[in-house]
Design a protein around this motif. Structure first.
Motif: not given
Length: 156
Positions: A10-14, A27-31, A116-118, A147-150
């Motif tokens: 389960n991913y969350l992107v802000a 980036s999260v779509i690719k991952a 994961e949070i992106w 947390v992934h920081v782009v």
């Protein structure tokens, strides 16, 4: 070969109107594994509040109007990201939060038990970070998950 079904993440992107938010989303779509993973796209309407010390009889209609506009812009943005997710064949939930973005991100991640949070990072100057604060730093320090920081290629 294992007979167990693969459990998805389960991913969350802000997201907001920034380029770095768009980069985090892409980036999260690719991952993601589009067959089993799920995505929550969160946009936070940071409400305007009355000025401290304003008399209790003050006309606050301008605040109500401003908050409606902020929420409408967040809804429009979510709709755009929802369409992008659909085109990418991603199972997606659109979330509209209210309040201070960094706090809402943590609350939603905790409530939804995301893995994961992106989040994007604008690359503010040190001086700006002192006065405004960094949402990404707060999320990293308080998140209940990875947390992934782009980093944005553009500087603010």
């Amino acid at each position: 070969m294992s007979t167990q079904a693969k459990l998805g993440h389960n991913y969350l992107v802000a997201v907001d109107q920034s380029k770095c938010a768009e980069e985090a989303f892409n980036s999260v779509i690719k991952a993601m594994d589009h067959d089993v993973d799920t995505l929550c796209v969160l946009s936070v309407a940071e409400d305007v509040s009355p000025t401290i010390g304003a008399p209790p009889y003050s006309d606050v209609s301008y605040i109500v109007a401003a908050n409606r506009e902020i929420e409408a812009a967040a809804r429009k943005l979510l709709k755009q990201y929802g369409e992008k997710a659909k085109k990418a064949n991603v199972d997606c939930t659109l979330l509209l939060g209210h309040g201070y973005p960094r706090s809402v991100i943590i609350e939603e991640a905790t409530k939804r038990q995301v893995d994961e949070i992106w989040i994007g990072r604008r690359g503010m100057s040190k001086l700006k970070r002192v006065f405004i604060g960094s949402h990404s730093r707060y999320v990293i320090e308080n998140a209940p998950c990875t947390v992934h920081v782009v980093h944005s290629k553009e500087k603010e």
